[in-house]
Scaffold this active site. Structure first.
Site, mmCIF file in Angstrom:
data_model
loop_
_atom_site.group_PDB
_atom_site.id
_atom_site.type_symbol
_atom_site.label_atom_id
_atom_site.label_comp_id
_atom_site.label_asym_id
_atom_site.label_seq_id
_atom_site.Cartn_x
_atom_site.Cartn_y
_atom_site.Cartn_z
ATOM 1 N N SER A 121 0.821 -1.188 0.000
ATOM 2 C CA SER A 121 0.000 0.000 0.000
ATOM 3 C C SER A 121 0.871 1.260 0.000
ATOM 4 C CB SER A 121 -0.950 -0.047 1.207
ATOM 5 O OG SER A 121 -2.047 0.798 1.051
ATOM 6 N N ASP A 129 -8.452 -5.418 -6.223
ATOM 7 C CA ASP A 129 -8.116 -4.342 -5.288
ATOM 8 C C ASP A 129 -8.854 -3.085 -5.725
ATOM 9 O OD1 ASP A 129 -6.992 -2.396 -3.681
ATOM 10 O OD2 ASP A 129 -4.947 -3.164 -3.871
ATOM 11 N N HIS A 173 -7.224 -5.745 -1.468
ATOM 12 C CA HIS A 173 -6.027 -5.052 -0.980
ATOM 13 C C HIS A 173 -5.407 -5.899 0.139
ATOM 14 C CE1 HIS A 173 -3.631 -1.450 -1.012
ATOM 15 N NE2 HIS A 173 -3.867 -1.158 0.258
#
Length: 659
Positions: free
Chosen positions: A206, A312, A343
């Site tokens: 991320s 995602d 994610h």
């Protein structure tokens, strides 16, 4: 379309690691590989020969040479380090695995949201994730960096900008003797990284993986590899899709969330610049140019092992696709994993294989071990929950952009998709309904509904693989002065997939634990087991793209629309690798606001599509084969009273910190 290119091979990339490994093996009585010097050349993996319990744990503050908070002093970022004590005693220099993050105190890392902990003297105790537990005993140092403005660092968060990137780049420079570190946040004594051999690998999911991308794009020397997981490549594309807002707030909201309490008081000016530089109109500004790493992919010296969830919906695979293309054009050595999850970190969807593969990757690029990892298949792709396939290159050879076209069907409101262009004057229309999402549209693709235009092929007679990035070009006439567009691809047929719309985005966390490395009383190597969270469905949305029609003439600047006037715009579909099985149908849906993912426009438009001037260019690995010789003219399905069951689209309420 995603591009392939043979990576550039520098002689030094192979010679230097070999020399490093040979010198280390011949100078020391015990190599970090756990072998005698005579056998070091034949070793294929590093071994856990160093004590994790006895490892050196320390903190250093590295000068970034920036004054982000304008207090008259250059900012220092906190760097927590754990490294093998035996190597230090022997005078053996070690490589570094580094994770630079804003989340070490505010939000936590990993599936269990671990944060850093310290003892009463401020000495680091808990290093989140397994990298330290597993790799320190194998002869690596683990370095965790607090980005400027977070946890114990000075400065301010600027969400992917100069301060964020310099926070980590300065540490790479310090590890290579080009920057200054200190023993304290202010004052203190200079500290050198005399224990480091300078070879650094950055990893992170991320925001952390995004920083790895950004630092690699500076071309900094000493950064040998990066492993970005679910990472951003351009911050504009995180917050907007060709002018359409994807979240209810801009980068200022994320900055405020991750900043330390002390930074809140000193970073008001930076917050204002984030607000002013990111207008909710979706127009491109200089702020976004400074946070777009794709143009600088040509500077990347490091190899890249990219991991991304194809579902995602936080950091969408558009980021992966454009970064992958740019790296391919630059000839960067690279590898990729694509999962069916959202994610999610690969440690939580393919744990054993991930640790083994990452071990080989770091051994090769940081220790110089010739283990053949760079000669293995480039791509691992999850075809069904926990079922994986590989490709020698990605996208696979033979993938071509193929144009498919929507057309009216025999039933009004239920269209067909094929290779034939619709007749001139053919249209389809819908009214934007911000309450409905892509899941609602897909569930009703075979039913005439007011909020979407849906098109599908006849059943396929052969599996159809789509691999890479596609586009949908739409000519639409709006009834109001503003309009948003969504385009989604749908696999119409029964399947069992990861429930990417669930709380775990495709995984469920269990109570049992497995251990990966060594533990101490304050830092356990044991983590909760996860399993695939699956759902039986009748349709699967597998790629999507969005745009603001007001950005039709200039993707960087919008303008009001003239009601009744046709406009043409191209929507970028997120990268994917999906096989539509024989017997299923491929669907294309064009609609307005994608609820939960896209912010609605200021008006509620009705849009009329010119089907003769609307098409999809899709990356097909093979040809489209359907029942009937002319799929473009095939009859549309009979309207059904039944809705197709799929995954409910998750509502992304806030940016990155969400799993």
């Amino acid at each position: 379309m995603l591009r392939r290119r043979k990576p550039r091979i520098h002689w030094a990339r192979h010679l230097v690691p070999a020399v490093t490994a040979l010198v280390a093996a011949t100078l020391l009585p015990l190599s970090p590989l756990g072998t005698s010097p005579a056998h070091a050349a034949t070793v294929r993996e590093s071994r856990p020969v160093y004590s994790y319990d006895d490892a050196i744990r320390e903190s250093v503050w590295v000068d970034t040479k920036l004054d982000g908070d304008a207090d008259g002093r250059t900012d220092r970022v906190a760097v927590d380090i754990v490294r093998p004590r035996e190597a230090a005693r022997q005078g053996r220099k070690v490589p570094v695995i580094m994770d630079a993050s804003p989340y070490y105190s505010c939000c936590g890392r990993g599936n269990e949201s671990q944060t850093k902990t310290y003892d009463a003297n401020g000495k680091p105790v808990l290093f989140p994730l397994f990298y330290d537990n597993y790799f320190v005993p194998r002869g690596y140092a683990t370095v965790l960096v607090d980005l400027a403005g977070t946890n114990r660092s000075d400065g301010c968060v600027d969400v992917g900008g100069r301060s964020d990137i310099q926070s980590a780049k300065a540490v790479v420079d310090w590890l290579n003797g080009r920057a200054t570190g200190y023993s304290a946040a202010s004052g203190g004594k200079p500290v050198k990284a005399s224990w480091s051999n300078g070879r650094t690998g950055m990893i992170g999911k991320s925001y952390d993986g995004t920083i790895a991308n950004g630092v690699a794009a500076t071309g900094v020397k000493g950064l040998k590899t990066i492993v970005p997981i679910g990472a951003i490549s351009s911050w504009y594309d995180y917050y907007f899709a060709k002018g359409a807002a994807l979240f209810g707030s801009g980068p200022d909201g994320l900055a405020y969330r991750v900043e330390s309490d002390a930074a809140h008081g000193r970073c008001a000016a930076v917050q204002k610049r984030l607000v002013d530089g990111a207008p909710r109109s979706g127009d491109w500004t200089g702020l976004w140019s400074a946070r777009d790493y794709v143009p600088d992919a040509r500077k990347v010296r490091a190899s890249v092992f990219a991991v991304h969830g194809m579902q995602d919906l936080n950091v969408r695979t558009k980021h992966l696709g454009q970064w992958w293309n740019a790296l391919a054009d630059a000839g960067v050595e690279r590898k990729i994993w694509l999962s069916q999850a959202g994610h999610v970190d690969p440690f939580d969807f393919r744990r054993g294989t991930w640790v083994k593969t990452l071990h080989r990757w770091f051994d090769h690029y940081l220790l110089g071990i010739d283990n053949g990892i760079e000669r293995t298949p480039m791509a691992d792709i999850e075809r069904a929950p926990d079922q994986w396939s590989t490709d020698r290159v990605w996208p696979p050879s033979g993938t071509r952009q193929t144009t498919l076209r929507p057309a009216p069907g025999t039933t009004p409101g239920v269209g067909v998709l094929g290779t034939e262009r619709a007749r001139p004057g053919a249209t389809a229309a819908f009214t934007d309904d911000p309450r409905l999402s892509e899941s609602d549209w897909a569930a009703d693709i075979d039913r005439p509904t007011a909020a979407k235009a849906g098109f599908s092929t006849p059943p396929l007679t052969k599996d159809l693989r789509l691999s890479g990035s596609g586009t949908v070009t739409v000519t639409a006439t709006p009834s109001t002065s503003s309009a948003h567009l969504s385009a989604v691809l749908v696999d119409l047929g029964p399947d069992t997939i990861r429930d990417y719309g669930g709380a775990g985005e495709g995984i469920v966390t269990l109570d049992d634990r497995t251990c990966w490395g060594s533990s101490t009383a304050g830092d356990s190597a044991c983590f909760k087991v996860t399993a695939a969270d699956t759902e039986a469905v009748e349709q699967t949305v597998f790629s999507r793209g969005w745009a603001d029609l007001g950005h039709h003439a200039d993707a960087r600047k919008g303008r009001p629309l003239t009601p009744g006037k046709p406009y043409t715009i191209t929507l970028d579909l997120a990268a994917t690798d999906h096989v539509v099985p024989a017997g299923h149908r491929l669907g294309l849906i064009i609609a307005g606001t994608d609820a939960g993912l896209l912010e609605p426009p200021t008006t509620t438009p009705r849009l009329t599509l010119d089907l003769n001037r609307t098409s999809a260019r899709l990356p097909l690995a093979g040809s489209l084969r359907t029942e009937g010789a002319a799929p473009g003219a095939a009859p549309s399905p009979s309207p059904s009273s039944e809705r197709l069951r799929g995954i409910r689209t998750p509502h992304i309420e806030s940016p990155l910190p969400l799993r």
